[in-house]
Design an enzyme around this catalytic site. Structure first.
Site, short mmCIF file in Angstrom:
data_model
loop_
_atom_site.label_atom_id
_atom_site.label_comp_id
_atom_site.label_asym_id
_atom_site.label_seq_id
_atom_site.Cartn_x
_atom_site.Cartn_y
_atom_site.Cartn_z
N ASN A 8 -22.35 -6.37 -5.26
CA ASN A 8 -22.63 -5.08 -5.89
C ASN A 8 -21.35 -4.65 -6.62
O ASN A 8 -20.38 -4.27 -5.97
CB ASN A 8 -23.03 -4.05 -4.82
CG ASN A 8 -23.16 -2.65 -5.39
OD1 ASN A 8 -23.16 -2.46 -6.60
ND2 ASN A 8 -23.29 -1.68 -4.49
N TRP A 9 -21.40 -4.75 -7.93
CA TRP A 9 -20.19 -4.46 -8.70
C TRP A 9 -19.93 -2.97 -8.88
O TRP A 9 -18.91 -2.58 -9.44
CB TRP A 9 -20.26 -5.18 -10.06
CG TRP A 9 -19.70 -6.58 -9.99
CD1 TRP A 9 -19.83 -7.46 -8.96
CD2 TRP A 9 -18.92 -7.24 -11.00
NE1 TRP A 9 -19.18 -8.63 -9.24
CE2 TRP A 9 -18.62 -8.53 -10.50
CE3 TRP A 9 -18.47 -6.89 -12.26
CZ2 TRP A 9 -17.86 -9.46 -11.22
CZ3 TRP A 9 -17.72 -7.81 -12.99
CH2 TRP A 9 -17.42 -9.08 -12.46
N LYS A 10 -20.90 -2.14 -8.47
CA LYS A 10 -20.74 -0.68 -8.59
C LYS A 10 -20.33 -0.33 -10.04
O LYS A 10 -20.81 -0.98 -10.96
CB LYS A 10 -19.75 -0.17 -7.54
CG LYS A 10 -20.16 -0.64 -6.13
CD LYS A 10 -19.42 0.02 -5.02
CE LYS A 10 -19.92 -0.53 -3.69
NZ LYS A 10 -19.33 0.15 -2.53
N HIS A 91 -28.57 3.20 -2.37
CA HIS A 91 -27.20 3.00 -1.88
C HIS A 91 -26.62 4.34 -1.39
O HIS A 91 -26.90 5.39 -1.98
CB HIS A 91 -26.32 2.41 -2.99
CG HIS A 91 -25.01 1.90 -2.48
ND1 HIS A 91 -23.97 2.74 -2.15
CD2 HIS A 91 -24.60 0.64 -2.19
CE1 HIS A 91 -22.96 2.01 -1.70
NE2 HIS A 91 -23.31 0.74 -1.72
N GLU A 93 -23.85 5.64 -1.73
CA GLU A 93 -23.08 6.38 -2.74
C GLU A 93 -24.01 7.23 -3.60
O GLU A 93 -23.62 8.31 -4.06
CB GLU A 93 -22.25 5.41 -3.58
CG GLU A 93 -21.06 4.87 -2.77
CD GLU A 93 -20.55 3.51 -3.20
OE1 GLU A 93 -20.92 3.02 -4.28
OE2 GLU A 93 -19.77 2.92 -2.42
N GLU A 161 -25.73 -0.62 5.72
CA GLU A 161 -24.35 -0.40 5.29
C GLU A 161 -23.83 0.87 5.94
O GLU A 161 -24.08 1.98 5.42
CB GLU A 161 -24.29 -0.25 3.77
CG GLU A 161 -24.78 -1.47 3.01
CD GLU A 161 -24.20 -1.51 1.60
OE1 GLU A 161 -23.51 -2.49 1.29
OE2 GLU A 161 -24.40 -0.57 0.82
N GLY A 167 -15.82 0.01 1.67
CA GLY A 167 -14.57 0.16 0.94
C GLY A 167 -13.38 0.56 1.79
O GLY A 167 -12.33 0.93 1.26
N SER A 206 -17.30 -3.69 3.75
CA SER A 206 -16.05 -4.43 3.98
C SER A 206 -16.27 -5.87 4.45
O SER A 206 -15.45 -6.42 5.18
CB SER A 206 -15.14 -3.68 4.96
OG SER A 206 -14.75 -2.42 4.41
N GLY A 227 -19.29 -5.42 -1.85
CA GLY A 227 -18.70 -4.65 -2.95
C GLY A 227 -17.43 -5.31 -3.46
O GLY A 227 -17.47 -6.27 -4.23
N GLY A 228 -16.29 -4.82 -3.00
CA GLY A 228 -15.00 -5.26 -3.53
C GLY A 228 -14.81 -6.77 -3.56
O GLY A 228 -14.28 -7.32 -4.54
P1 13P Z 1 -17.42 -3.00 0.11
O1 13P Z 1 -17.77 -4.44 0.34
O2 13P Z 1 -16.45 -2.80 -1.00
O3 13P Z 1 -17.05 -2.31 1.38
O4 13P Z 1 -18.78 -2.30 -0.42
C1 13P Z 1 -19.95 -2.49 0.29
C2 13P Z 1 -21.06 -1.91 -0.48
O5 13P Z 1 -21.17 -0.71 -0.63
C3 13P Z 1 -22.00 -2.85 -1.10
O6 13P Z 1 -23.12 -2.18 -1.59
#
Ligand code: 13P
Length: 248
Positions: A8-10, A91, A93, A161, A167, A206, A227-228
């Protein structure tokens, strides 16, 4: 079930990142016992699909209607038209910043399915909810409220999640991941019968090359939402390599 590993590149990624996306595709094709995908900003989907056929490309959200007077929104039909084959909905967020409710997320999931996309519905508790002992209650409530009545046809995954693990570099105790995934599985089977056993339950928050093997070994952890650590081939590859070891 093969593991499903989704990046997920956000809100990351511009034209100069297309080379990295192509490199991730070139890498992913080497892991034939894993299903993988990259969920990109809508602005990059069509060009990513042009530059690589080696990894499915998805969106990160969609509107619950397919067209209309909704300034700034992107519909599932538009994602599909751009070349996406899946999308994330719900998500945390977006639940937090856009005040999305379970009912909105259910409608988005159905809209995405109707547009021919596979769907990942996200659920997860905040730290305050976990500290108060409410994690299971909150997450199972989100599962009950966000999932459509008809999920037949192998198009839906659920991503657990924990908000406080996203993050932050923190992950839950393995026993807590096991407990949550097992509770989600039971809820799916109670509601949908045998179909509930075929729904992948991904872990997100994470996940990285150092912890992926341990997380993916947990019963009912059928993949990861990353994510990251999905933003570069170098960080994403060890997660696919960990998942490959579980594939037939
Ligand atoms: P991280 O892997 O950066 O913690 O993000 C997880 C996430 O929100 C994937 O949708």
């Amino acid at each position: 079930m093969r593991k499903l590993v989704v990046g997920n590149w956000k809100m990351n990624g511009v034209t100069s990142d297309l080379a990295e996306i192509a490199a991730i595709g070139d890498m992913a094709i080497n892991y034939s016992r894993v299903e993988s995908a990259l969920c990109l900003p809508a602005t990059l989907i069509s060009r990513a699909c042009d530059i690589t056929k080696s990894i499915p490309i998805g969106g990160q959200d969609c509107h619950l209607q397919q067209s209309g007077a909704h300034t700034g929104c992107v519909s599932a039909a538009m994602l599909a038209d751009a070349g996406a084959s899946l999308t994330i909905v719900g998500h945390s967020e977006r639940r937090a910043a856009q005040h999305e409710q379970d009912g909105d997320i259910l409608a988005k999931a159905e809209a995405a399915h109707n547009a021919g996309l596979k769907v990942i519905i996200c659920v997860g508790e905040t730290l305050a909810e976990r500290d108060a002992g409410n994690a299971l209650h909150v997450v199972l409530g989100q599962v009950a409220g966000s999932l459509p009545q008809d999920i037949s046809g192998d198009w839906l995954s659920v991503a657990y999640e924990p908000v406080w693990a996203i993050g932050t570099g923190r992950i839950p105790e393995m026993a807590d991941v096991k407990e949550m995934h097992s509770a989600i599985r039971s809820a799916l089977v109670d509601r949908y019968g045998a179909i509930g056993n075929g729904v992948r339950i991904l872990y997100g928050g994470s996940m990285n090359g150092d912890n992926a093997a341990e997380l993916l070994a947990i019963e009912n952890v059928d993949g990861g939402l990353i994510g990251g650590a999905s933003l570069s081939r170098a960080k994403f590859e060890p997660i696919l390599a960990a998942a490959e070891a579980f594939g037939e």
